[in-house]
Design a protein around this motif. Sequence first.
Motif, PDB file in Angstrom:
ATOM      1  N   LEU A   1     -70.057  15.805 -17.141  1.00 24.45           N
ATOM      2  CA  LEU A   1     -69.810  15.029 -15.926  1.00 24.45           C
ATOM      3  C   LEU A   1     -68.370  14.577 -15.867  1.00 24.45           C
ATOM      4  O   LEU A   1     -67.795  14.157 -16.870  1.00 24.45           O
ATOM      5  N   GLN A   2     -67.801  14.654 -14.689  1.00 21.58           N
ATOM      6  CA  GLN A   2     -66.553  13.967 -14.405  1.00 21.58           C
ATOM      7  C   GLN A   2     -66.928  12.711 -13.611  1.00 21.58           C
ATOM      8  O   GLN A   2     -67.200  12.774 -12.415  1.00 21.58           O
ATOM      9  N   LEU A   3     -66.996  11.587 -14.315  1.00 15.16           N
ATOM     10  CA  LEU A   3     -67.445  10.345 -13.683  1.00 15.16           C
ATOM     11  C   LEU A   3     -66.250   9.664 -13.026  1.00 15.16           C
ATOM     12  O   LEU A   3     -65.302   9.254 -13.687  1.00 15.16           O
ATOM     13  N   ARG A   4     -66.327   9.542 -11.700  1.00 17.05           N
ATOM     14  CA  ARG A   4     -65.184   9.067 -10.927  1.00 17.05           C
ATOM     15  C   ARG A   4     -65.360   7.592 -10.578  1.00 17.05           C
ATOM     16  O   ARG A   4     -66.451   7.155 -10.219  1.00 17.05           O
ATOM     17  N   PRO A   5     -64.266   6.821 -10.680  1.00 16.65           N
ATOM     18  CA  PRO A   5     -64.346   5.367 -10.505  1.00 16.65           C
ATOM     19  C   PRO A   5     -64.389   4.944  -9.043  1.00 16.65           C
ATOM     20  O   PRO A   5     -63.463   4.323  -8.529  1.00 16.65           O
ATOM     21  N   VAL A   6     -65.473   5.261  -8.385  1.00 21.51           N
ATOM     22  CA  VAL A   6     -65.631   4.896  -6.974  1.00 21.51           C
ATOM     23  C   VAL A   6     -67.120   4.802  -6.672  1.00 21.51           C
ATOM     24  O   VAL A   6     -67.938   5.489  -7.284  1.00 21.51           O
ATOM     25  N   LEU A   7     -67.463   3.906  -5.755  1.00 15.06           N
ATOM     26  CA  LEU A   7     -68.812   3.869  -5.204  1.00 15.06           C
ATOM     27  C   LEU A   7     -68.748   4.498  -3.818  1.00 15.06           C
ATOM     28  O   LEU A   7     -68.148   3.926  -2.904  1.00 15.06           O
ATOM     29  N   LEU A   8     -69.323   5.683  -3.664  1.00 19.96           N
ATOM     30  CA  LEU A   8     -69.268   6.372  -2.371  1.00 19.96           C
ATOM     31  C   LEU A   8     -70.206   5.739  -1.354  1.00 19.96           C
ATOM     32  O   LEU A   8     -69.978   5.833  -0.159  1.00 19.96           O
ATOM     33  N   GLY A   9     -71.292   5.145  -1.845  1.00 20.68           N
ATOM     34  CA  GLY A   9     -72.215   4.470  -0.927  1.00 20.68           C
ATOM     35  C   GLY A   9     -73.278   5.371  -0.373  1.00 20.68           C
ATOM     36  O   GLY A   9     -74.457   5.019  -0.361  1.00 20.68           O
ATOM     37  N   GLN A  10     -72.889   6.525   0.111  1.00 21.22           N
ATOM     38  CA  GLN A  10     -73.853   7.460   0.695  1.00 21.22           C
ATOM     39  C   GLN A  10     -73.437   8.890   0.381  1.00 21.22           C
ATOM     40  O   GLN A  10     -72.272   9.157   0.114  1.00 21.22           O
TER      41      GLN A  10
ATOM     42  N   ASP B   1     -72.114  21.294 -14.699  1.00 19.64           N
ATOM     43  CA  ASP B   1     -70.760  20.759 -14.535  1.00 19.64           C
ATOM     44  C   ASP B   1     -70.611  20.193 -13.132  1.00 19.64           C
ATOM     45  O   ASP B   1     -70.673  20.926 -12.154  1.00 19.64           O
ATOM     46  N   MET B   2     -70.445  18.855 -13.038  1.00 20.37           N
ATOM     47  CA  MET B   2     -70.315  18.238 -11.718  1.00 20.37           C
ATOM     48  C   MET B   2     -69.396  17.023 -11.776  1.00 20.37           C
ATOM     49  O   MET B   2     -69.311  16.336 -12.789  1.00 20.37           O
ATOM     50  N   SER B   3     -68.752  16.736 -10.646  1.00 17.75           N
ATOM     51  CA  SER B   3     -67.986  15.503 -10.460  1.00 17.75           C
ATOM     52  C   SER B   3     -68.869  14.525  -9.706  1.00 17.75           C
ATOM     53  O   SER B   3     -69.384  14.849  -8.634  1.00 17.75           O
ATOM     54  N   MET B   4     -69.042  13.334 -10.261  1.00 21.43           N
ATOM     55  CA  MET B   4     -70.009  12.378  -9.703  1.00 21.43           C
ATOM     56  C   MET B   4     -69.360  10.999  -9.565  1.00 21.43           C
ATOM     57  O   MET B   4     -68.617  10.574 -10.442  1.00 21.43           O
ATOM     58  N   SER B   5     -69.684  10.306  -8.485  1.00 26.33           N
ATOM     59  CA  SER B   5     -69.231   8.923  -8.334  1.00 26.33           C
ATOM     60  C   SER B   5     -70.087   8.024  -9.229  1.00 26.33           C
ATOM     61  O   SER B   5     -71.169   8.424  -9.656  1.00 26.33           O
ATOM     62  N   LEU B   6     -69.608   6.816  -9.508  1.00 31.16           N
ATOM     63  CA  LEU B   6     -70.378   5.930 -10.388  1.00 31.16           C
ATOM     64  C   LEU B   6     -71.755   5.631  -9.799  1.00 31.16           C
ATOM     65  O   LEU B   6     -72.700   5.354 -10.534  1.00 31.16           O
ATOM     66  N   ASP B   7     -71.883   5.697  -8.479  1.00 33.91           N
ATOM     67  CA  ASP B   7     -73.211   5.490  -7.884  1.00 33.91           C
ATOM     68  C   ASP B   7     -74.003   6.788  -7.728  1.00 33.91           C
ATOM     69  O   ASP B   7     -75.005   6.819  -7.011  1.00 33.91           O
ATOM     70  N   GLY B   8     -73.570   7.840  -8.399  1.00 35.61           N
ATOM     71  CA  GLY B   8     -74.427   9.005  -8.552  1.00 35.61           C
ATOM     72  C   GLY B   8     -74.319  10.083  -7.495  1.00 35.61           C
ATOM     73  O   GLY B   8     -75.143  11.000  -7.459  1.00 35.61           O
ATOM     74  N   PHE B   9     -73.305  10.007  -6.620  1.00 35.02           N
ATOM     75  CA  PHE B   9     -73.202  10.992  -5.545  1.00 35.02           C
ATOM     76  C   PHE B   9     -72.248  12.129  -5.917  1.00 35.02           C
ATOM     77  O   PHE B   9     -71.221  11.904  -6.569  1.00 35.02           O
ATOM     78  N   ILE B  10     -72.599  13.330  -5.455  1.00 35.77           N
ATOM     79  CA  ILE B  10     -71.732  14.484  -5.688  1.00 35.77           C
ATOM     80  C   ILE B  10     -71.180  15.023  -4.368  1.00 35.77           C
ATOM     81  O   ILE B  10     -70.404  15.975  -4.365  1.00 35.77           O
ATOM     82  N   THR B  11     -71.571  14.403  -3.252  1.00 35.07           N
ATOM     83  CA  THR B  11     -70.918  14.646  -1.966  1.00 35.07           C
ATOM     84  C   THR B  11     -70.890  13.322  -1.209  1.00 35.07           C
ATOM     85  O   THR B  11     -71.625  12.390  -1.547  1.00 35.07           O
TER      86      THR B  11
END
Lengths: 203, 203
Positions: free
Chosen positions: A159-168, A15-25
Amino acid sequence: MTGGKEPPMGKIVLDMSMSLDGFITGPEDDESNGLGVDGERLHAWLAEGNDDPQTYRPSGPSGDIFDELMATGAVLVGRRTFDIAGRWNGDHHDGVPIFVPTHRPPADNPFERVHYVTEGIAECVRQAKAAAGDRDVMLHGAYTAQEALKAGVLDGIELQLRPVLLGQGRRLFDGLSPEHIELELVRTLEAQGTLHLRYDVRH
Amino acid sequence: MTGGKEPPMGKIVLDMSMSLDGFITGPEDDESNGLGVDGERLHAWLAEGNDDPQTYRPSGPSGDIFDELMATGAVLVGRRTFDIAGRWNGDHHDGVPIFVPTHRPPADNPFERVHYVTEGIAECVRQAKAAAGDRDVMLHGAYTAQEALKAGVLDGIELQLRPVLLGQGRRLFDGLSPEHIELELVRTLEAQGTLHLRYDVRH
């Protein structure tokens, strides 16, 4: 058991929250800032439509997902995530047991429900499933998820797929081997600001 | 134009098939194997329910997405992807113009509809949009997508999210800066073996 039938057993679900570019932090995550710079926004779905400061439960479809996660019978968590989270003071939810795979358990463990398992991820999963009985086990932590995937002992991914690109930041899926891991999308749930995706891992 | 009103303009939309772990090719992608080892499976959605070898069009909801992509009025593609694809013999679909941002255009360009643009990604996007008129522009290629995102000129993202962890390969979203890029999920479409996700990029 006299019928010779195995008791029903739950699944272990990442169970994780992830940005669309795959980051969890975000970047620079450490003990003082477990989710990294601006990484807390990945978890903002927990506050959506929630007017009650006493609970994290969001409203709408996200609330159903939240209830499901809170109904798990055990938690399996990576050591790093566990320590950064202050070990949840020994209780993640409802006093269910917490299993932590580690090579170096702490000398002192004040929490009765917290179990450090040194025999590897597969054994840790076995113990957590046994403790959860017919309920599912919630798995937290990117590195531990990768280890479970590599060992072939992960059953599902929520997954909680969040609508953002964190970049890093820290990626959820990283360092896996080139052998493909097949998934099956078994549930899609749209909520405000979050797409909930449930995959079964095909073994 | 005498009314002083700008003509309606289409959007530029990134179109890619991506594994859940963020890869758009398998490992070791090169000119002899553009999608890398086993990477072609990412594009297998194009063949789903398709019994007609003369066309790539899949059946079901994926067919609607396919039609939408084929209705674009121009293609903007990274040089690497373009070359690996054999430059589509100068015609991606219906003879619409193809724009390729590059620092080193080839000495010889036999294709009337192919335009190499050396003035940067923003200018390349401007030219492609102008050529497409009120139709959208399809963007292909990971590096070029990243450049468009960094320059703030990408309008939308159409992903075919495939239920597999490839483990290794070329990532779609990589090397972005830590400034977050906000997205809005505007369409979710489930098809067999593929989840179609459409995001608007918030400017």
